[in-house]
Design a protein around this motif. Sequence first.
Motif, PDB file in Angstrom:
ATOM      1  N   SER A 605      29.417  45.739  41.485  1.00 23.72           N
ATOM      2  CA  SER A 605      28.065  45.464  41.012  1.00 23.72           C
ATOM      3  C   SER A 605      27.081  45.871  42.097  1.00 23.72           C
ATOM      4  CB  SER A 605      27.908  43.979  40.698  1.00 23.72           C
ATOM      5  OG  SER A 605      27.998  43.211  41.889  1.00 23.72           O
ATOM      6  N   GLU A 606      25.847  46.134  41.701  1.00 19.09           N
ATOM      7  CA  GLU A 606      24.856  46.547  42.692  1.00 19.09           C
ATOM      8  C   GLU A 606      24.559  45.410  43.663  1.00 19.09           C
ATOM      9  OE1 GLU A 606      20.628  48.994  42.891  1.00 19.09           O
ATOM     10  OE2 GLU A 606      21.517  48.499  40.942  1.00 19.09           O
ATOM     11  N   GLU A 607      24.642  44.170  43.191  1.00 22.08           N
ATOM     12  CA  GLU A 607      24.392  43.026  44.066  1.00 22.08           C
ATOM     13  C   GLU A 607      25.408  42.975  45.204  1.00 22.08           C
ATOM     14  OE1 GLU A 607      24.039  38.126  43.845  1.00 22.08           O
ATOM     15  OE2 GLU A 607      24.395  39.299  42.033  1.00 22.08           O
ATOM     16  N   THR A 608      26.687  43.143  44.875  1.00 21.00           N
ATOM     17  CA  THR A 608      27.719  43.151  45.912  1.00 21.00           C
ATOM     18  C   THR A 608      27.572  44.372  46.813  1.00 21.00           C
ATOM     19  OG1 THR A 608      29.246  41.955  44.466  1.00 21.00           O
ATOM     20  CG2 THR A 608      30.215  43.129  46.323  1.00 21.00           C
ATOM     21  N   GLU A 624      36.506  35.770  51.512  1.00 18.97           N
ATOM     22  CA  GLU A 624      35.793  35.537  50.252  1.00 18.97           C
ATOM     23  C   GLU A 624      35.192  36.822  49.699  1.00 18.97           C
ATOM     24  OE1 GLU A 624      32.668  32.697  50.838  1.00 18.97           O
ATOM     25  OE2 GLU A 624      31.564  33.946  52.270  1.00 18.97           O
ATOM     26  N   LEU A 625      34.704  37.705  50.571  1.00 22.74           N
ATOM     27  CA  LEU A 625      34.117  38.957  50.092  1.00 22.74           C
ATOM     28  C   LEU A 625      35.191  39.865  49.508  1.00 22.74           C
ATOM     29  CD1 LEU A 625      31.699  40.751  49.687  1.00 22.74           C
ATOM     30  CD2 LEU A 625      31.910  41.527  52.060  1.00 22.74           C
ATOM     31  N   LEU A 626      36.366  39.891  50.120  1.00 21.39           N
ATOM     32  CA  LEU A 626      37.455  40.683  49.547  1.00 21.39           C
ATOM     33  C   LEU A 626      37.801  40.176  48.150  1.00 21.39           C
ATOM     34  CD1 LEU A 626      39.655  42.884  49.913  1.00 21.39           C
ATOM     35  CD2 LEU A 626      41.176  41.028  50.620  1.00 21.39           C
ATOM     36  N   CYS A 627      37.835  38.854  47.973  1.00 19.81           N
ATOM     37  CA  CYS A 627      38.114  38.289  46.644  1.00 19.81           C
ATOM     38  C   CYS A 627      37.089  38.780  45.623  1.00 19.81           C
ATOM     39  CB  CYS A 627      38.114  36.764  46.700  1.00 19.81           C
ATOM     40  SG  CYS A 627      39.526  36.041  47.567  1.00 19.81           S
ATOM     41  N   GLN A 628      35.818  38.798  46.017  1.00 22.76           N
ATOM     42  CA  GLN A 628      34.770  39.254  45.107  1.00 22.76           C
ATOM     43  C   GLN A 628      34.962  40.728  44.748  1.00 22.76           C
ATOM     44  OE1 GLN A 628      32.565  37.401  43.636  1.00 22.76           O
ATOM     45  NE2 GLN A 628      31.416  39.019  42.592  1.00 22.76           N
ATOM     46  N   ILE A 629      35.322  41.550  45.723  1.00 22.16           N
ATOM     47  CA  ILE A 629      35.539  42.981  45.480  1.00 22.16           C
ATOM     48  C   ILE A 629      36.676  43.183  44.483  1.00 22.16           C
ATOM     49  CG2 ILE A 629      36.356  45.107  46.575  1.00 22.16           C
ATOM     50  CD1 ILE A 629      34.832  44.143  49.117  1.00 22.16           C
ATOM     51  N   ILE A 630      37.800  42.489  44.686  1.00 24.56           N
ATOM     52  CA  ILE A 630      38.943  42.629  43.777  1.00 24.56           C
ATOM     53  C   ILE A 630      38.592  42.095  42.387  1.00 24.56           C
ATOM     54  CG2 ILE A 630      41.300  41.832  43.331  1.00 24.56           C
ATOM     55  CD1 ILE A 630      41.749  41.867  46.369  1.00 24.56           C
ATOM     56  N   TYR A 631      37.881  40.986  42.351  1.00 25.89           N
ATOM     57  CA  TYR A 631      37.463  40.379  41.076  1.00 25.89           C
ATOM     58  C   TYR A 631      36.637  41.364  40.249  1.00 25.89           C
ATOM     59  CZ  TYR A 631      35.108  36.985  37.984  1.00 25.89           C
ATOM     60  OH  TYR A 631      34.613  36.306  36.905  1.00 25.89           O
ATOM     61  N   GLU A 632      35.709  42.051  40.901  1.00 23.92           N
ATOM     62  CA  GLU A 632      34.837  42.977  40.178  1.00 23.92           C
ATOM     63  C   GLU A 632      35.585  44.239  39.751  1.00 23.92           C
ATOM     64  OE1 GLU A 632      31.148  43.783  42.138  1.00 23.92           O
ATOM     65  OE2 GLU A 632      30.662  41.663  42.418  1.00 23.92           O
ATOM     66  N   ILE A 633      36.413  44.788  40.622  1.00 21.02           N
ATOM     67  CA  ILE A 633      37.103  46.035  40.281  1.00 21.02           C
ATOM     68  C   ILE A 633      38.114  45.816  39.161  1.00 21.02           C
ATOM     69  CG2 ILE A 633      38.638  47.847  41.150  1.00 21.02           C
ATOM     70  CD1 ILE A 633      37.286  47.612  43.844  1.00 21.02           C
ATOM     71  N   THR A 634      38.778  44.666  39.157  1.00 19.41           N
ATOM     72  CA  THR A 634      39.770  44.389  38.101  1.00 19.41           C
ATOM     73  C   THR A 634      39.143  43.710  36.882  1.00 19.41           C
ATOM     74  OG1 THR A 634      40.345  42.245  39.089  1.00 19.41           O
ATOM     75  CG2 THR A 634      41.615  44.168  39.808  1.00 19.41           C
ATOM     76  N   ASP A 635      37.817  43.525  36.917  1.00 15.27           N
ATOM     77  CA  ASP A 635      37.088  42.907  35.797  1.00 15.27           C
ATOM     78  C   ASP A 635      37.589  41.505  35.481  1.00 15.27           C
ATOM     79  OD1 ASP A 635      35.404  45.157  35.318  1.00 15.27           O
ATOM     80  OD2 ASP A 635      37.086  46.169  34.347  1.00 15.27           O
ATOM     81  N   GLY A 636      38.220  40.850  36.446  1.00  8.63           N
ATOM     82  CA  GLY A 636      38.711  39.488  36.226  1.00  8.63           C
ATOM     83  C   GLY A 636      39.775  39.398  35.150  1.00  8.63           C
ATOM     84  N   LYS A 637      40.544  40.487  34.939  1.00  7.26           N
ATOM     85  CA  LYS A 637      41.473  40.533  33.807  1.00  7.26           C
ATOM     86  C   LYS A 637      42.948  40.527  34.203  1.00  7.26           C
ATOM     87  CE  LYS A 637      38.261  42.860  30.665  1.00  7.26           C
ATOM     88  NZ  LYS A 637      37.987  44.074  29.859  1.00  7.26           N
ATOM     89  N   LEU A 638      43.260  40.362  35.485  1.00  2.89           N
ATOM     90  CA  LEU A 638      44.671  40.268  35.859  1.00  2.89           C
ATOM     91  C   LEU A 638      45.246  38.944  35.352  1.00  2.89           C
ATOM     92  CD1 LEU A 638      44.640  41.663  39.513  1.00  2.89           C
ATOM     93  CD2 LEU A 638      45.211  42.858  37.402  1.00  2.89           C
ATOM     94  N   GLU A 639      46.525  38.965  35.033  1.00  8.98           N
ATOM     95  CA  GLU A 639      47.174  37.806  34.410  1.00  8.98           C
ATOM     96  C   GLU A 639      47.365  36.682  35.423  1.00  8.98           C
ATOM     97  OE1 GLU A 639      48.063  36.319  30.919  1.00  8.98           O
ATOM     98  OE2 GLU A 639      47.914  38.489  31.076  1.00  8.98           O
ATOM     99  N   PRO A 640      46.930  35.459  35.105  1.00  9.40           N
ATOM    100  CA  PRO A 640      47.144  34.336  36.030  1.00  9.40           C
ATOM    101  C   PRO A 640      48.611  33.930  36.076  1.00  9.40           C
ATOM    102  CG  PRO A 640      46.174  33.547  33.983  1.00  9.40           C
ATOM    103  CD  PRO A 640      46.191  35.042  33.891  1.00  9.40           C
TER     104      PRO A 640
END
Length: 701
Positions: A605-608, A624-640
Amino acid sequence: MNYKRRAVSICLSILMFLMTFSQLIVYAADLGSEFIIISCGAKSNNKEFHLDFDRKIDIPLQSIPFEEYVQYSVDDGSYQDLTLEDYVFVNNNRMDIFLKNPLEGKKVKFKIESFSIIDEYNSYNTNEIISPEIDLSQIGEIKNLPSALSLYENETIFLEIETTEYAATSDIKWELESGEEDKLIIIPNGFVCQVIAKRTGMYTVSVYDIRNPKSKKTCNITVKAHDEKAVSIQSMTLDDNRIEMKVGNVRRLIPRVYPEEANIKNIVYYVEDPAIISVINNELIAEKKGSTKISVEVTDINDNVFTAECIVSVDEYVSDKPVLSMPVASLPSGTYVGPQSLYLETDNRLNTIYYTTDGSEPNSGSNVYRNAIYIDKDVTIKAIAIRNYSKSDVLVLNYKILPQEDNEIIQPKEDRQDSGRTIKSAVEAVEEIKEIINKLTKDKKKTIAKEIEDALCYTSLGENIVSENVLGEFTKTIFSMEQVQIIVNTPELRTLFGIDESKLSKQVVLTPVDEPQFTDVTEKHWAREPIKRASQMGLVAGLPDGRFAPAAPLKVADTFTFLDRLFVLNQVTEMKLPRTTVEKYITNKEHWAFSSMASIASKLSEETLKTISNLGPDGDISRELLCQIIYEITDGKLEPVRDEIAFADIENSPYKEAINYCVRVGLISGVDSCHMAPKKDLTRAELMTILIRLHKKLRQR
């Protein structure tokens, strides 16, 4: 469910391949001995169940509706189908079944029907597997963990627990509750946990069943300096000196010392033929058929060395392998004018095609065929079809590519039918695009050129790639995405549009190292395996002086370079931001890591991206920033794979949602059971661990 008339070529033998380049499917012949349930359990919310299996099958995942092959009964009632709101997820050695309705206090039994089919349409038989009962009126309890222990520096022990019959191996959670993890190292493995005392101090190790947090037991460990009171080993044996295994089986090999209270400093496993057996911690993994000797060397606290040997014989798991047909190519070997696109196909959708472009023999570790192979120079391509442990003969293709001005060479044409459509040769596709270009005005060509340039991915494994997400709408009204990809990969067409050559995708070069050796990564380093694996995949190299510097904090440039290599390898190329936006923030095009930094930045995202820009290439990356980067690139869709953990120190983090996501999908853990240390700088060892876990998750999807 009438499975006996279902013409689907699968059988449910479960396991996700750790190093394969796609996801999982379960199918094969000879089901009788392949699908053995060894434990079962239920998670704490009483809606999630899992079944564990005793082996791994090296097979790629396809879209198979596992739900259609699972039924369950409640309290000895009749078996019923899963509903559309229930689902089944397969991961590693485990099948997770998620039920809509809670069944707390009930007894649940699962029935799994699976198939052994000679081909896709006939000659099949059906097998039923009935799992053990999962009794939700009972919960797992932990037994026999000592409440206190005293160890010497550099001593190694194995903590082994017993549980009630309701506990499953994968539900056992070991944690270092107090003390620094580099001073007391724990290596959990189900009911056993290896403990390595590195420094003096007081530590607390806990273990519990995740379905029953109240079952937690703790062991207070005191590590003291070595003195003359340390007990030496007098003799040592192994729990077995001759073992028979099947390919894919996993079992432990434990040394037994006398006296039992002897202080062990180190345990090393030596395998005569690592191609047959590999060893992780104290587990043997059967890799291929054969026989080999394993020597186990135990050193006590007084540096006395004892050795014992074991012979391990490994046999094939599948006896009657079907013969697979060789892949079919759209272009026969020969001489062609200009770049070509090669299509491969197999006669069974359950087969996976692997190929090489360097003349080497293909295997399950080679490139996975997913899209057309772009050929713009002389090359030898070898391809093979693989399903489970069966494989076809190798298809060998030799191509000579001449410049397009050499018109005296006749271009072979062979249209073929693929799923009802005709696949055009590269020359025909180029000619069709030229016809469209000739009808465009100069201004329209400029508009298309700018839109394509703005959507060109910064990096790739070879081809130039245009991201459909950010490609301008005008171009989409004129050309299909397939045509756009041909345009950017054909020099003649790029020239017709005047596309800026400097904006083409930069090729990412992966340089795998077969046996990486780093002077500061010892056999017992907690991240040794992921560091080794990342190096073998070509994601990372050591420092010029032979070190890896596992504890060194990572800078933005290095982090983004490693991440970009992983995402490109897994074909995660789509951009969220066009180049014009990315280059407002990633401005130094002369920086050595510009392409990789811009590639990752384009997926955020432009904010990140603003945050990254403020850090600069030499800024430190926090957890925490790495978590945000992975969250955005994977669209939060990896299987829990686990429940959310309430870490006390992330409540005020702007990236709390991303941290919880990365924890749930199994990418990152807390520094202890209550703390994440979100603002702590990310280290090189931590990133390698996360990259390997992320690689597995991307392959699964």
